[in-house]
Scaffold this motif. Structure first.
Motif, short mmCIF file in Angstrom:
data_model
loop_
_atom_site.label_atom_id
_atom_site.label_comp_id
_atom_site.label_asym_id
_atom_site.label_seq_id
_atom_site.Cartn_x
_atom_site.Cartn_y
_atom_site.Cartn_z
N UNK A 223 0.83 -1.21 0.00
CA UNK A 223 0.00 0.00 0.00
C UNK A 223 0.86 1.25 0.00
N UNK A 224 1.95 1.24 0.78
CA UNK A 224 2.86 2.38 0.82
C UNK A 224 3.70 2.46 -0.45
N UNK A 225 3.78 1.36 -1.21
CA UNK A 225 4.39 1.39 -2.53
C UNK A 225 3.47 2.05 -3.55
N UNK A 226 2.22 1.60 -3.57
CA UNK A 226 1.27 2.08 -4.57
C UNK A 226 0.95 3.55 -4.35
N UNK A 227 0.61 3.90 -3.11
CA UNK A 227 0.37 5.31 -2.76
C UNK A 227 1.60 5.80 -2.02
N UNK A 228 2.68 5.98 -2.75
CA UNK A 228 3.95 6.33 -2.13
C UNK A 228 3.90 7.73 -1.51
N UNK A 229 4.07 7.84 -0.20
CA UNK A 229 3.94 9.15 0.45
C UNK A 229 4.94 10.19 -0.04
#
Length: 276
Positions: A223-229
């Motif tokens: 999830x943090x890959x796809x929606x990379x902050x």
């Protein structure tokens, strides 16, 4: 093991691409820790009585989530200047200092407990003192994660109007909520697993570790890959600046319409005020 290797490579590439060392390093180390832990478990399939491999996978899988949560603390710290300090009860620095200090001591307890338990296995004596120490560290970490999740939800609630109007902020907050929810679920499982003992039902059935530890942490990392902050924060700042300028233009337009507009006089020219 292969999936976490891919996640680690993706986080490392994103860190280099978006030039955000803090977030990239934290998320990359978290994924690398998961990869190392599952590498040890994979190798242990051939030699299940190796205490070294047991200690290796315990240490890696215990420490890995701490790096990911450190990255999440950093994300919230970078969001606060965008949404406004008035929306958060703590400053970005306070989030880092308080929660990273708590995480450090929880990891220290888990590391000490793991070392004591490993030594007990080697000496063929009772492993419960080390186990209870590990349980205390994991529960402490779980309570800390729950407290942070509560504060995160409070900040999101206070800034809901801004988040709804800013698509990158919506993605970032959604990613953070999914990630911390997965970590809370993993913490609950780990606590119950160790409280049941090393020969308990949860510890001796691999499927629970695969679903309630590996899968939930994989979901959090992906999830943090796809929606990379790191990428979305830049977009959120740009959108926020545009929204702020648009709001000022609308306020100026209303003042002109109501006859309240007072332009700034040039040097050497008298200022004037329109009378309503």
């Amino acid at each position: 093991m292969i999936l976490f290797a891919g996640v680690f490579a993706a986080h490392f590439w994103q860190a280099c691409k978006h030039n955000n060392l803090w977030l990239g390093l934290a998320f990359s180390l978290g994924a690398f820790g998961e990869f190392t832990g599952w590498l040890a478990r994979t190798v242990a399939y051939r030699c299940p009585y190796s205490v070294r491999l047991l200690e290796m996978q315990l240490a890696a899988l215990i420490m890995a989530p701490a790096f990911t949560t450190a990255g999440i603390y950093g994300v919230l710290g970078q969001l606060i200047p965008i949404i406004g300090q008035d929306k958060s009860p703590l400053t970005p620095k306070q989030y880092l200092v308080i929660f990273m200090t708590v995480d450090f001591f929880s990891l220290l307890l888990q590391a000490i407990g793991g070392g004591v338990a490993g030594a007990a296995f080697s000496a063929n004596i009772s492993y419960w003192p080390g186990t209870y120490t590990m349980v205390a560290g994991i529960i402490w970490q779980l309570v800390s994660t729950c407290a942070f999740t509560t504060l995160l939800e409070y900040v999101i609630y206070r800034a809901m109007r801004q988040i709804i109007r800013n698509p990158p902020l919506r993605k970032i907050t959604s990613a953070l909520m999914i990630a911390v929810t997965c970590m809370v679920a993993r913490g609950v499982y780990r606590s119950m697993e160790l409280m049941n003992g090393w020969r308990g039902y949860l510890f001796t059935h691999e499927i629970y570790a695969c679903i309630l530890d590996a899968l939930v942490m994989f979901i959090a990392s992906v999830t943090l890959n796809i929606w990379n902050p790191a990428a979305l924060i830049k977009e959120a700042r740009a959108v926020g600046t545009e929204m702020e300028l648009r709001t000022r233009e609308e306020q100026d337009r209303k003042k002109r319409t109501n006859g309240e507009y007072q332009p700034v006089a040039e040097e050497g020219e008298p200022a004037f005020t329109s009378i309503q």
